[in-house]
Scaffold this motif. Structure first.
Motif, PDB file in Angstrom:
ATOM      1  N   SER A 136       0.852  -1.189   0.000  1.00 52.50           N
ATOM      2  CA  SER A 136       0.000   0.000   0.000  1.00 52.50           C
ATOM      3  C   SER A 136       0.884   1.233   0.000  1.00 52.50           C
ATOM      4  CB  SER A 136      -0.877   0.078   1.244  1.00 52.50           C
ATOM      5  OG  SER A 136      -1.691  -1.032   1.385  1.00 52.50           O
TER       6      SER A 136
ATOM      7  N   GLU B  21     -11.795  -8.927  -1.042  1.00 51.05           N
ATOM      8  CA  GLU B  21     -11.946  -7.700  -0.241  1.00 51.05           C
ATOM      9  C   GLU B  21     -12.253  -6.601  -1.230  1.00 51.05           C
ATOM     10  OE1 GLU B  21      -9.902  -4.776  -0.422  1.00 51.05           O
ATOM     11  OE2 GLU B  21      -8.894  -5.708  -2.100  1.00 51.05           O
TER      12      GLU B  21
ATOM     13  N   THR C   2     -13.231  -2.040  -1.531  1.00 51.51           N
ATOM     14  CA  THR C   2     -13.400  -0.758  -0.869  1.00 51.51           C
ATOM     15  C   THR C   2     -13.977   0.229  -1.866  1.00 51.51           C
ATOM     16  OG1 THR C   2     -12.269   0.827   0.581  1.00 51.51           O
ATOM     17  CG2 THR C   2     -11.142   0.270  -1.442  1.00 51.51           C
TER      18      THR C   2
ATOM     19  N   TYR D 155     -13.065   3.818  -3.041  1.00 53.34           N
ATOM     20  CA  TYR D 155     -11.967   4.778  -2.933  1.00 53.34           C
ATOM     21  C   TYR D 155     -12.253   5.941  -3.855  1.00 53.34           C
ATOM     22  CZ  TYR D 155      -7.092   6.443  -2.933  1.00 53.34           C
ATOM     23  OH  TYR D 155      -5.943   7.194  -2.809  1.00 53.34           O
TER      24      TYR D 155
ATOM     25  N   GLU E 128      -5.290  -0.350  -1.253  1.00 53.74           N
ATOM     26  CA  GLU E 128      -5.227   0.722  -0.248  1.00 53.74           C
ATOM     27  C   GLU E 128      -5.343   0.134   1.177  1.00 53.74           C
ATOM     28  OE1 GLU E 128      -8.539  -0.319   0.510  1.00 53.74           O
ATOM     29  OE2 GLU E 128      -8.462   1.695   1.418  1.00 53.74           O
ATOM     30  N   VAL E 129      -5.265   1.042   2.155  1.00 53.67           N
ATOM     31  CA  VAL E 129      -5.087   0.612   3.539  1.00 53.67           C
ATOM     32  C   VAL E 129      -6.214  -0.250   4.124  1.00 53.67           C
ATOM     33  CG1 VAL E 129      -3.491   2.478   4.122  1.00 53.67           C
ATOM     34  CG2 VAL E 129      -5.926   2.884   4.316  1.00 53.67           C
ATOM     35  N   GLU E 130      -7.454   0.065   3.792  1.00 57.39           N
ATOM     36  CA  GLU E 130      -8.574  -0.732   4.332  1.00 57.39           C
ATOM     37  C   GLU E 130      -8.491  -2.165   3.797  1.00 57.39           C
ATOM     38  OE1 GLU E 130     -10.595   0.122   6.616  1.00 57.39           O
ATOM     39  OE2 GLU E 130      -9.970   2.218   6.686  1.00 57.39           O
TER      40      GLU E 130
ATOM     41  N   LYS F 193      -5.751  -4.178   5.516  1.00 56.47           N
ATOM     42  CA  LYS F 193      -6.186  -4.630   6.837  1.00 56.47           C
ATOM     43  C   LYS F 193      -7.049  -5.883   6.714  1.00 56.47           C
ATOM     44  CE  LYS F 193      -6.908  -0.927  10.142  1.00 56.47           C
ATOM     45  NZ  LYS F 193      -7.917  -0.010  10.621  1.00 56.47           N
ATOM     46  N   ASN F 194      -7.966  -5.787   5.774  1.00 62.44           N
ATOM     47  CA  ASN F 194      -8.900  -6.870   5.520  1.00 62.44           C
ATOM     48  C   ASN F 194      -8.175  -8.166   5.101  1.00 62.44           C
ATOM     49  OD1 ASN F 194     -11.117  -8.322   4.638  1.00 62.44           O
ATOM     50  ND2 ASN F 194     -12.139  -6.479   3.847  1.00 62.44           N
TER      51      ASN F 194
ATOM     52  N   ARG G  81      -6.790  12.258   0.993  1.00 60.70           N
ATOM     53  CA  ARG G  81      -6.819  10.841   1.335  1.00 60.70           C
ATOM     54  C   ARG G  81      -5.397  10.324   1.624  1.00 60.70           C
ATOM     55  NH1 ARG G  81     -10.567   6.091   1.222  1.00 60.70           N
ATOM     56  NH2 ARG G  81      -9.076   4.456   1.629  1.00 60.70           N
TER      57      ARG G  81
ATOM     58  N   GLU H 103      -4.033   8.356   4.794  1.00 62.89           N
ATOM     59  CA  GLU H 103      -3.450   7.016   4.630  1.00 62.89           C
ATOM     60  C   GLU H 103      -2.079   6.897   5.287  1.00 62.89           C
ATOM     61  OE1 GLU H 103      -5.196   4.835   0.732  1.00 62.89           O
ATOM     62  OE2 GLU H 103      -3.691   6.348   0.378  1.00 62.89           O
TER      63      GLU H 103
ATOM     64  N   TYR I 261      -1.594   5.206   8.571  1.00 61.30           N
ATOM     65  CA  TYR I 261      -1.728   3.754   8.701  1.00 61.30           C
ATOM     66  C   TYR I 261      -0.384   3.031   8.601  1.00 61.30           C
ATOM     67  CZ  TYR I 261      -6.822   4.046   8.167  1.00 61.30           C
ATOM     68  OH  TYR I 261      -8.148   4.315   8.331  1.00 61.30           O
TER      69      TYR I 261
END
Ligand code: 5GP
Length: 187
Positions: free
Chosen positions: A11, A72, A74, A76, A103-105, A108-109, A151, A155, A158
């Protein structure tokens, strides 16, 4: 070795140069493969279907989600992005190192679903450099650039959650650092 160790998640904010680094990595080390995401955003000039992304309508994306084909996803900056299950499962199963640039979400997922995966955050050398790169690309209008910059700042916070953080001040150095991390992670 746990097969999930083949999974490397990269990311970094828009303009961090992560796509350039990953592209250079693939050219130099072709044994490493890249997962191609699905997106509903418009194709940029020079991008290719199945190479940069699988481009699709919102309804097609939502159908894939409902069918469980997306690992996963998102939203964005107003567009859907998601990792197709098929891009990851086969490679993990066959011990092929695979890089996800998300990206960051999403990162994580993925870490939640694949705890043995490795996460790498690519930082730009400075905010000024990030802003210059976004503008220099010339593919987005000022409004989109402002949204992406905001954004990007979010980010950056994170980075602490990632297994590794690398600074992209020179692409070749960054490629070597990333490759070393991939090698290390698959032991
Ligand atoms: P861009 O529009 O610049 O190609 O991508 C915007 C952001 O979406 C980037 O941070 C990119 O890494 C991220 N992204 C691309 N594909 C995926 C995906 O499949 N899942 C998630 N969560 N993010 C993605």
């Amino acid at each position: 070795m746990n097969k999930e160790q083949n999974l490397i998640v990269v990311s970094g904010p828009s303009g961090s140069g992560k796509d350039t680094v990953v592209k250079a990595l693939m050219e130099k080390y072709p044994t490493v493969e890249i997962s191609v995401s699905a997106t509903t955003r418009e194709k940029r000039p020079g991008e290719k279907e199945g190479v940069n992304y699988y481009y699709m309508s919102v309804s097609d994306f939502e159908k894939k989600l409902a069918d469980g084909e997306i690992l996963e996803h998102t939203c964005y900056c107003g567009n859907y992005y998601g990792t197709p299950k098929a891009e990851v499962d086969y490679r993990i199963e066959h011990n092929i190192p695979v890089v996800l640039v998300i990206e960051v979400e999403g990162a994580k997922n993925i870490k939640k679903q694949y705890p043995h995966s490795t996460t790498v955050f690519v930082r730009p050398p400075s905010y000024e450099e990030l802003s210059n790169r976004l503008r220099g690309r010339g593919t987005e209008n000022e409004e989109v650039i402002q949204v992406r910059l905001a954004r990007a700042v979010e980010e950056m916070e994170y980075a602490v959650d990632y297994d590794y953080v690398i600074v992209n001040d020179a692409v070749e150095d960054c490629v070597e650092e990333l490759y070393a991390i991939i090698e290390q992670s698959r032991k």
